[in-house]
Design a protein around this motif. Structure first.
Motif, PDB file in Angstrom:
ATOM      1  N   GLU A  36      19.361  42.417  11.142  1.00  0.00           N
ATOM      2  CA  GLU A  36      19.330  41.290  12.317  1.00  0.00           C
ATOM      3  C   GLU A  36      20.873  41.249  12.603  1.00  0.00           C
ATOM      4  O   GLU A  36      21.066  40.671  13.873  1.00  0.00           O
ATOM      5  CB  GLU A  36      18.715  40.187  11.586  1.00  0.00           C
ATOM      6  CG  GLU A  36      17.457  40.127  11.536  1.00  0.00           C
ATOM      7  CD  GLU A  36      16.627  40.360  10.128  1.00  0.00           C
ATOM      8  OE1 GLU A  36      17.650  41.278   9.639  1.00  0.00           O
ATOM      9  OE2 GLU A  36      15.727  39.917   9.833  1.00  0.00           O
ATOM     10  N   ALA A  39      22.149  42.295  16.084  1.00  0.00           N
ATOM     11  CA  ALA A  39      22.176  41.738  17.227  1.00  0.00           C
ATOM     12  C   ALA A  39      23.411  41.339  18.193  1.00  0.00           C
ATOM     13  O   ALA A  39      23.495  41.154  19.366  1.00  0.00           O
ATOM     14  CB  ALA A  39      21.422  40.487  17.068  1.00  0.00           C
ATOM     15  N   ALA A  99      18.096  37.950  17.327  1.00  0.00           N
ATOM     16  CA  ALA A  99      18.280  38.526  16.194  1.00  0.00           C
ATOM     17  C   ALA A  99      17.115  38.443  15.310  1.00  0.00           C
ATOM     18  O   ALA A  99      16.896  38.389  13.960  1.00  0.00           O
ATOM     19  CB  ALA A  99      19.371  37.705  15.292  1.00  0.00           C
ATOM     20  N   LYS A 100      15.895  38.781  16.021  1.00  0.00           N
ATOM     21  CA  LYS A 100      14.469  38.988  15.239  1.00  0.00           C
ATOM     22  C   LYS A 100      14.535  40.226  14.728  1.00  0.00           C
ATOM     23  O   LYS A 100      14.985  41.322  15.418  1.00  0.00           O
ATOM     24  CB  LYS A 100      13.389  38.781  16.354  1.00  0.00           C
ATOM     25  CG  LYS A 100      13.286  37.241  17.044  1.00  0.00           C
ATOM     26  CD  LYS A 100      12.943  36.498  16.088  1.00  0.00           C
ATOM     27  CE  LYS A 100      12.834  34.933  16.585  1.00  0.00           C
ATOM     28  NZ  LYS A 100      11.636  34.882  17.723  1.00  0.00           N
ATOM     29  N   PHE A 101      13.835  40.325  13.481  1.00  0.00           N
ATOM     30  CA  PHE A 101      13.828  41.684  12.793  1.00  0.00           C
ATOM     31  C   PHE A 101      13.169  42.690  13.330  1.00  0.00           C
ATOM     32  O   PHE A 101      13.830  43.846  13.609  1.00  0.00           O
ATOM     33  CB  PHE A 101      13.130  41.314  11.398  1.00  0.00           C
ATOM     34  CG  PHE A 101      12.999  42.688  10.756  1.00  0.00           C
ATOM     35  CD1 PHE A 101      14.010  43.255  10.035  1.00  0.00           C
ATOM     36  CD2 PHE A 101      11.699  43.325  10.699  1.00  0.00           C
ATOM     37  CE1 PHE A 101      13.819  44.605   9.335  1.00  0.00           C
ATOM     38  CE2 PHE A 101      11.309  44.562   9.855  1.00  0.00           C
ATOM     39  CZ  PHE A 101      12.726  44.985   9.275  1.00  0.00           C
ATOM     40  N   ASN A 104      15.082  44.171  16.593  1.00  0.00           N
ATOM     41  CA  ASN A 104      16.294  44.998  16.343  1.00  0.00           C
ATOM     42  C   ASN A 104      16.217  46.149  15.597  1.00  0.00           C
ATOM     43  O   ASN A 104      16.650  47.107  15.566  1.00  0.00           O
ATOM     44  CB  ASN A 104      17.225  43.962  15.500  1.00  0.00           C
ATOM     45  CG  ASN A 104      18.103  42.902  16.550  1.00  0.00           C
ATOM     46  OD1 ASN A 104      19.258  43.464  16.927  1.00  0.00           O
ATOM     47  ND2 ASN A 104      17.464  41.880  16.517  1.00  0.00           N
TER      48      ASN A 104
END
Length: 306
Positions: A36, A39, A99-101, A104
């Protein structure tokens, strides 16, 4: 000449989460701890600089952005350079900056394949730290800030020490009293004053309370760490399951089939977690099955952008 690549979520050279972070850290001499953190876009800017020399002016890159405008600046610098180089990969900045897993991770998987397809020479010769002007990536927490405070206290300590020079004047009186006290009984010195004994007992009680609090905090930290690992493992498990299901879909598309092998699909859905901590429940649980179907459909929709 840039080699453009296209990637689905399921490929033979897919990296795991830990492998992807380790790969970036090895190339950039950085210390990312999770996907994350990519990002911010700073790492992609420098990786592009490594791949295509002088393609990006790293002085414009905010390696440790403090606000959303800084993050947007990094992505703008990156996409502008990519356009000039002829890289036709679309970048959904609005999704990446959250910043979502999954977003990214998929982007990093694509960049890994793109990097290997365009790498010429040895990446180990690249001075990553010097190229970003010796700046940590990301910045180490707690590396600075305490020293200025200590330096500020020292100048005020010197004037305070001068009045203490008068204190020895009272020493003769205290010494006189002390010289009389030892002759009270059998020539032996009396026991210390009760106030001193009280002072000694208080620190021991405080130490005991501090030790108990430390043990309590350690126990809480261990519980949180265990919980985080379990959640991480479960997330990886279900993400892997979605990848395998997507693989079956792509296989059916390649064979131009309108159906998927039911037994193969069941084998994926009912497979236990690798660590043996979580198992997929049977399909009679309607709520869980519905959630799984929604997750599968969402994952298939996301692959259209690649």
């Amino acid at each position: 000449m840039v080699v453009n690549v296209f990637i689905s979520a399921v490929t033979t050279d897919t990296l795991s989460r830990k492998e992807a972070v380790a790969w970036v850290n090895n190339l950039l001499k950085s210390h990312f701890t999770k996907v994350e953190e990519m990002a911010s876009g700073a790492a992609y800017c420098q990786l592009t600089h490594l791949l295509f020399a002088n393609s990006i002016n790293l002085r414009k890159v905010k390696f440790n952005p403090r606000s959303e405008p800084d993050i947007l600046t990094n992505w703008k610098v990156l996409t502008t350079a990519w356009k000039d180089l002829g890289i036709d990969k679309p970048v959904d900045v609005e999704k990446m900056k959250k910043a979502k897993f999954q977003d990214n991770m998929e982007f990093l998987q694509w960049f890994y394949k793109f990097f290997n397809a365009n790498l010429v020479g040895d990446a180990e010769d690249y001075d990553a730290v010097g190229a970003r002007f010796n700046e940590d990536l990301p910045a180490l927490k707690g590396s600075s800030g305490a020293r200025p405070a200590v330096a500020a206290v020292r100048p005020t300590a010197a004037p305070v020490a001068k009045p203490k020079a008068v204190a020895p004047a009272a020493a003769p009186n205290a010494a006189a009293k002390a010289s009389v006290a030892p002759t009270v009984r059998n020539g032996t010195r009396p026991a210390p004053a009760t106030s001193a004994g009280t002072r000694r007992s208080e620190p021991s009680q405080n130490e005991e309370l501090l030790k108990q609090e430390i043990e309590k905090q350690k126990s809480l930290a261990t519980d949180w760490e265990t919980m985080a690992k379990e959640m991480e493992s479960e997330r990886e498990f279900y993400y892997s399951m979605l990848q395998r299901v997507e693989g079956l879909v792509h296989e059916a598309e390649e064979l131009k089939s309108t159906t998927i092998d039911v037994e193969a699909l069941k084998a994926v859905l009912y497979q236990s977690n690798e660590e043996g901590e979580h198992e997929v429940e049977a399909t009679e649980n309607g709520a869980d099955s519905s959630q799984l179907r929604d997750a599968l459909q969402a994952n298939l929709d996301d692959t259209d952008t690649f």
